[in-house]
Design a protein around this motif. Structure first.
Motif, short mmCIF file in Angstrom:
data_model
loop_
_atom_site.label_atom_id
_atom_site.label_comp_id
_atom_site.label_asym_id
_atom_site.label_seq_id
_atom_site.Cartn_x
_atom_site.Cartn_y
_atom_site.Cartn_z
N ASP A 66 0.86 -1.17 0.00
CA ASP A 66 0.00 0.00 0.00
C ASP A 66 0.90 1.22 0.00
O ASP A 66 1.37 1.67 1.04
CB ASP A 66 -0.90 -0.03 1.22
N LEU A 67 1.18 1.74 -1.19
CA LEU A 67 2.15 2.81 -1.36
C LEU A 67 1.84 4.03 -0.52
O LEU A 67 2.72 4.59 0.14
CB LEU A 67 2.25 3.19 -2.84
N GLU A 68 0.58 4.44 -0.49
CA GLU A 68 0.22 5.63 0.28
C GLU A 68 0.50 5.43 1.76
O GLU A 68 1.03 6.32 2.43
CB GLU A 68 -1.25 5.98 0.06
N LYS A 69 0.18 4.26 2.29
CA LYS A 69 0.41 3.96 3.71
C LYS A 69 1.91 3.96 4.00
O LYS A 69 2.36 4.53 4.99
CB LYS A 69 -0.20 2.61 4.05
N ARG A 70 2.68 3.32 3.14
CA ARG A 70 4.14 3.24 3.35
C ARG A 70 4.78 4.62 3.28
O ARG A 70 5.67 4.94 4.06
CB ARG A 70 4.78 2.31 2.32
N LEU A 71 4.32 5.46 2.33
CA LEU A 71 4.86 6.81 2.22
C LEU A 71 4.52 7.63 3.47
O LEU A 71 5.36 8.36 3.99
CB LEU A 71 4.32 7.51 0.98
N ALA A 72 3.29 7.50 3.96
CA ALA A 72 2.89 8.23 5.17
C ALA A 72 3.76 7.81 6.35
O ALA A 72 4.20 8.66 7.14
CB ALA A 72 1.42 7.99 5.47
#
Length: 82
Positions: free
Chosen positions: A47-53
């Motif tokens: 989950d790219l968005e979660k990992r970036l956050a």
């Protein structure tokens, strides 16, 4: 590792704790479902968005290394942290 699960109301499946922990799953994670040779295969998706956050939060809280002048310097810092 094997387990048997029942399909619940609303077609829901419960992933047993040992699988959940081994795969490092968390509520809200995304799984890709495919059928291969008559079997249901669940594959965790990054989950790219979660990992970036999470990365930005780490950076804001000082949990980051660098900047580095070279790759060698970066590798030394990584090895030192283990």
């Amino acid at each position: 590792m094997r387990a048997t699960v029942k399909v619940g109301a609303g077609r829901k499946l419960v992933i047993p704790r040992k699988f959940h922990q081994r795969l490092g799953l968390a509520p809200g994670d995304t799984l890709e479902l495919t059928v291969e040779r008559g079997r249901l295969v669940l594959t965790p998706q990054a989950d790219l968005e979660k990992r970036l956050a999470e990365s930005f939060e780490d950076f804001k809280n000082g949990r980051a290394l660098g900047p580095f002048k070279s790759a060698r310097e970066a590798m030394r810092a990584l090895w030192k942290g283990q």
